[in-house]
Design an enzyme around this catalytic site. Structure first.
Site, mmCIF file in Angstrom:
data_model
loop_
_atom_site.group_PDB
_atom_site.id
_atom_site.type_symbol
_atom_site.label_atom_id
_atom_site.label_comp_id
_atom_site.label_asym_id
_atom_site.label_seq_id
_atom_site.Cartn_x
_atom_site.Cartn_y
_atom_site.Cartn_z
ATOM 1 N N ALA A 189 -23.068 -76.926 -20.445
ATOM 2 C CA ALA A 189 -22.721 -77.084 -19.027
ATOM 3 C C ALA A 189 -23.814 -77.829 -18.283
ATOM 4 C CB ALA A 189 -22.480 -75.717 -18.388
ATOM 5 N N ALA A 277 -22.048 -81.502 -25.980
ATOM 6 C CA ALA A 277 -22.913 -82.108 -24.954
ATOM 7 C C ALA A 277 -24.088 -81.176 -24.682
ATOM 8 C CB ALA A 277 -22.117 -82.372 -23.681
ATOM 9 N N GLY A 279 -27.309 -81.951 -24.995
ATOM 10 C CA GLY A 279 -28.559 -82.628 -24.671
ATOM 11 C C GLY A 279 -28.792 -83.842 -25.540
ATOM 12 N N ALA A 328 -31.831 -93.003 -16.226
ATOM 13 C CA ALA A 328 -31.862 -94.458 -16.309
ATOM 14 C C ALA A 328 -32.795 -95.055 -15.261
ATOM 15 C CB ALA A 328 -30.447 -95.015 -16.143
ATOM 16 N N HIS A 452 -23.446 -91.624 14.493
ATOM 17 C CA HIS A 452 -22.409 -90.593 14.618
ATOM 18 C C HIS A 452 -21.044 -91.262 14.734
ATOM 19 C CE1 HIS A 452 -20.402 -86.909 15.902
ATOM 20 N NE2 HIS A 452 -19.828 -87.632 16.866
#
Length: 480
Positions: A189, A277, A279, A328, A452
């Site tokens: 996760a 997944a 690592g 990256a 705004h």
């Protein structure tokens, strides 16, 4: 006869290709070696990020999010679209087209900046020589005054769930599904697991995420992690913490996964697809000769100093193969720093101001210290939070989940961290990064005029809230 360069970069990912371009811009004769071949055996620049990482995953995330909006959210705005269908093949083809365009763009940038590109495998030898093996098997030796190692990382494999065909896959395989799985299992996760799980959950897949740790997103500020967990649950992402996978068995077109739950009891689940997944690890296999002189730690990371110098003068290492987060943008900026140093300029990176992002919806983004880290370090701090539910612009966009949290030093008011969960968090976090880079205080942001209505006003209000001065939300009473 060997080719001689001022700089040879081994690796053409976001660290390597940026370093090569920067070095060439500074007047250095530069070469870049990249081994990547696409599924058609065509050489590609860009490494994991552009080919099977950051870029293609974001393409699928955006496509799936637009589909989900059209199916579930447009009616709130009074828009009727009738039956909505997803052409998965068209989605994957679009992703591939974007990858083609960007990787081809790097080749164009190399040509424009005078970078010599070598397509094949690079290996660092002694005395800053590089053995280049082309894809056809031919070998030549290159020489350089300076070498930059930027070989990136690869997915971690686990024995209980070895990759098998197109049923048990890593992040690369998960980008190539040509149909929507009925049930999808995700082991891990983290960033990759949550992003890819989100893609297929939006398209109607029943997604189960098995996470070995008992704390969700332990590296995040826990306010953000808890809020994200609640939102993901509403999105039908079934995230099971404390789930340690012990085995997998493929039966026909399905895979049965065995795991121990948080109570230590054995459980089984059957999926159409399983994404591993858990690592990534540095890729240095075969990249260094035994006498190259570059030192690695027990996990395969290259030892470097704060300016990415290795133990060999003139040899640098950047990106995923060195300490720090595998990001990256971190690799790219290290590449720029190293190229500047080689060219004789003074350069330094601020590793305290590197943002992290998880591109789910809502997005999670953060920079600096978490509240948990500051408590552990005994630092006195103050906190300001502002919910997007109180933002007029977020209401107009029907995107009110989450909040902005700013942490400042109690004594100096200097911003120590910013943590966001919500729409546009990946872009909003840049405001905090810039502020922290210039040593801003919470008051500096509080005194800044924000347009705004914008979602950026949430950053402004969070800064005001640090000292109990938020305008558009009730302020917390300070503890006496």
């Amino acid at each position: 006869m060997s080719d001689k360069f001022d700089v040879i970069v081994i690796g053409g990912g976001p660290g390597g290709y940026v370093a090569a371009i920067r070095a060439a811009q500074l007047g250095l004769k530069t070469a870049c070696i990249e081994k990547w071949l696409d599924k058609n055996e065509k050489p590609r620049l860009g490494g994991t990020c552009l080919n099977v990482g950051c870029i293609p995953s974001k393409a699928l995330l955006d496509s799936s999010h637009k589909y989900h909006d059209a199916k579930e959210e447009y009616s709130v705005h009074g828009i009727s679209v009738g039956d909505v269908a997803m052409d998965v093949n068209a989605m994957i083809d679009r992703k591939d087209k974007i990858v083609d365009q960007l990787t081809g763009g790097i080749a164009g940038l190399f040509k424009a900046n005078g970078v010599t590109s070598f397509e094949g495998f690079g290996k660092l030898l002694a005395n800053k020589k590089v053995e280049f093996t082309a894809h056809d098997g031919s070998v030549k030796t290159l020489e350089a005054e300076n070498v930059i190692l930027a070989t990136g990382s690869v997915p971690v494999n686990i024995p209980p769930a070895p990759r098998t065909g197109d049923i048990i896959v890593d992040n690369e395989g998960a980008l190539e599904f040509r149909s929507v799985p009925k049930r999808l299992g995700v082991i891990g996760a983290g960033v990759i697991g949550l992003e890819l799980g989100s893609v297929w959950a939006r398209l109607g897949t029943e997604v189960v995420v098995l996470e070995a740790q008992e704390q969700f997103l332990s590296l995040c500020d826990q306010d953000v992690a808890k809020e994200a967990a609640k939102i993901f649950k509403k999105q039908d992402l079934d995230i099971r913490l404390g789930a340690r996978v012990t085995g997998s068995q493929i039966n026909g077109e399905e895979v049965e996964v065995t795991y121990l739950d948080a109570k230590g009891e054995e459980q089984k689940e059957v999926f159409d697809k399983l994404i591993v997944a858990v690592g990534r690890k540095p890729f240095t296999d075969g990249c260094l000769a035994g006498d190259a002189g570059v030192n690695l730690d027990e996990r395969g990371f290259v030892f470097v100093d704060e300016q990415c110098r290795t133990s060999v003068p003139g040899v640098f290492a950047i990106g995923d193969i060195v300490r720090g987060p595998m990001l990256a943008h971190k690799a790219s900026e290290e590449g720029v720093m190293v190229a500047d140093i080689i060219a004789g300029h003074k350069a330094q990176m601020n590793y305290d101001c590197i943002p992290s992002v998880i591109y789910t919806h809502p997005e999670l983004a953060w920079v600096g210290k978490t509240e948990q880290e500051l408590k552990a370090e005994g630092v006195k701090y103050k906190v300001g939070k502002f919910p997007f539910a109180a933002s007029g612009r977020a209401m107009a966009a029907n995107d009110t989940d989450g909040f902005v949290k700013i942490i400042a030093c109690e004594d100096t008011d200097r911003i120590l961290g910013c943590h966001i969960v919500g729409g546009h968090a990946a872009d909003l976090i840049a405001q905090a990064v810039i502020a922290m880079e210039f040593g801003s205080t919470a008051e500096d942001i509080a005194l800044t005029v924000f347009a705004h209505p914008t979602v950026s006003e949430a950053v402004h209000e969070a800064a005001l809230a640090v000292d109990g001065h938020a305008i558009h939300v009730a302020n917390r009473k300070k503890r006496k």
